[in-house]
Design a protein around this motif. Sequence first.
Motif, PDB file in Angstrom:
ATOM      1  N   ALA A  30       0.812  -1.218   0.000  1.00 28.99           N
ATOM      2  CA  ALA A  30       0.000   0.000   0.000  1.00 28.99           C
ATOM      3  C   ALA A  30       0.845   1.266   0.000  1.00 28.99           C
ATOM      4  O   ALA A  30       0.364   2.332  -0.382  1.00 28.99           O
ATOM      5  N   LEU A  31       2.098   1.176   0.424  1.00 30.75           N
ATOM      6  CA  LEU A  31       2.943   2.360   0.465  1.00 30.75           C
ATOM      7  C   LEU A  31       3.294   2.799  -0.954  1.00 30.75           C
ATOM      8  O   LEU A  31       3.542   1.969  -1.832  1.00 30.75           O
ATOM      9  N   PRO A  32       3.332   4.126  -1.212  1.00 32.19           N
ATOM     10  CA  PRO A  32       3.649   4.603  -2.563  1.00 32.19           C
ATOM     11  C   PRO A  32       5.072   4.239  -2.961  1.00 32.19           C
ATOM     12  O   PRO A  32       5.989   4.274  -2.133  1.00 32.19           O
ATOM     13  N   ALA A  33       5.230   3.856  -4.222  1.00 35.78           N
ATOM     14  CA  ALA A  33       6.560   3.467  -4.716  1.00 35.78           C
ATOM     15  C   ALA A  33       7.518   4.645  -4.665  1.00 35.78           C
ATOM     16  O   ALA A  33       8.697   4.487  -4.350  1.00 35.78           O
ATOM     17  N   ASP A  34       7.029   5.844  -4.979  1.00 37.04           N
ATOM     18  CA  ASP A  34       7.853   7.056  -4.951  1.00 37.04           C
ATOM     19  C   ASP A  34       7.051   8.173  -4.291  1.00 37.04           C
ATOM     20  O   ASP A  34       6.283   8.872  -4.953  1.00 37.04           O
ATOM     21  N   PRO A  35       7.185   8.356  -2.967  1.00 41.87           N
ATOM     22  CA  PRO A  35       6.401   9.365  -2.255  1.00 41.87           C
ATOM     23  C   PRO A  35       6.667  10.794  -2.708  1.00 41.87           C
ATOM     24  O   PRO A  35       5.909  11.700  -2.378  1.00 41.87           O
ATOM     25  N   SER A  36       7.755  11.017  -3.456  1.00 40.76           N
ATOM     26  CA  SER A  36       8.060  12.376  -3.908  1.00 40.76           C
ATOM     27  C   SER A  36       7.221  12.774  -5.109  1.00 40.76           C
ATOM     28  O   SER A  36       7.194  13.949  -5.498  1.00 40.76           O
ATOM     29  N   VAL A  37       6.533  11.803  -5.731  1.00 40.82           N
ATOM     30  CA  VAL A  37       5.699  12.081  -6.900  1.00 40.82           C
ATOM     31  C   VAL A  37       4.231  12.074  -6.480  1.00 40.82           C
ATOM     32  O   VAL A  37       3.762  11.098  -5.897  1.00 40.82           O
ATOM     33  N   GLY A  38       3.516  13.161  -6.787  1.00 39.48           N
ATOM     34  CA  GLY A  38       2.115  13.242  -6.412  1.00 39.48           C
ATOM     35  C   GLY A  38       1.926  13.952  -5.076  1.00 39.48           C
ATOM     36  O   GLY A  38       2.884  14.288  -4.384  1.00 39.48           O
ATOM     37  N   THR A  39       0.659  14.171  -4.717  1.00 39.79           N
ATOM     38  CA  THR A  39       0.342  14.875  -3.480  1.00 39.79           C
ATOM     39  C   THR A  39       0.165  13.890  -2.327  1.00 39.79           C
ATOM     40  O   THR A  39      -0.021  12.692  -2.538  1.00 39.79           O
ATOM     41  N   THR A  40       0.204  14.438  -1.119  1.00 44.85           N
ATOM     42  CA  THR A  40      -0.019  13.594   0.056  1.00 44.85           C
ATOM     43  C   THR A  40      -1.392  12.950   0.006  1.00 44.85           C
ATOM     44  O   THR A  40      -1.564  11.772   0.335  1.00 44.85           O
ATOM     45  N   GLU A  41      -2.400  13.721  -0.405  1.00 42.27           N
ATOM     46  CA  GLU A  41      -3.755  13.184  -0.485  1.00 42.27           C
ATOM     47  C   GLU A  41      -3.831  12.023  -1.468  1.00 42.27           C
ATOM     48  O   GLU A  41      -4.490  11.005  -1.207  1.00 42.27           O
ATOM     49  N   GLU A  42      -3.135  12.146  -2.606  1.00 42.08           N
ATOM     50  CA  GLU A  42      -3.125  11.064  -3.600  1.00 42.08           C
ATOM     51  C   GLU A  42      -2.442   9.821  -3.050  1.00 42.08           C
ATOM     52  O   GLU A  42      -2.906   8.695  -3.269  1.00 42.08           O
ATOM     53  N   HIS A  43      -1.343  10.022  -2.328  1.00 43.07           N
ATOM     54  CA  HIS A  43      -0.636   8.878  -1.733  1.00 43.07           C
ATOM     55  C   HIS A  43      -1.532   8.131  -0.756  1.00 43.07           C
ATOM     56  O   HIS A  43      -1.611   6.902  -0.776  1.00 43.07           O
TER      57      HIS A  43
END
Length: 208
Positions: A84-97
Amino acid sequence: MVEDAERRRRAPHLGPERRRPLILDAALEVFSAKGYAGTTMQSVADAAGVTKPVVYDCFANRDELLLALLAREEQHLVISIVSALPADPSVGTTEEHVLEGLTAFLTAVAKQPQSWRIVFGAQYGAAPVVAERVLAARAFLVESLRLTLVKSLPGVTDPDANLPVLAELLASMIEACARMLVTGATDRSPADLARTVSQVVGGGFTNV
């Protein structure tokens, strides 16, 4: 009754190593229905269709049985968290993650409610050694979220002080959603619950 008796007669033909997974399956059914207090060696034996000595051949006591079951079901928890964790947290918004990750996580919870009942419920009324194992699993979740937030919220003020608090708040919301799903306390879908949490996170955490 004849069928039960036949199952009991066949039980000794399986050794403890082959029997343990079957005993754990039965223990999961009993725990899901009766909780920690109702999960006895006899109730597990009855559910597995074996005699109580067969259960004791596999596990020395109830706590050892519950710890083995908890360890097995925790694997589902770990797999769901990691996926469930995002592959790249630097891409996209916190809400999207949060929306993407939490939707995947809660969908897994909804598909395997019995596994999650023991993870979320074994600490209540259980022996200290069992309760401590549950808390350790939750600590893993919080730390995973904290590490994700470090990358998702690069602009947060005083991250050393605030990120652990934000991770704990997010973990509490996730746990509450999962508990609602496994107890039937909500008729909302995993995606609906994830959307609500992501909106709260997106509107509040980014302003810290």
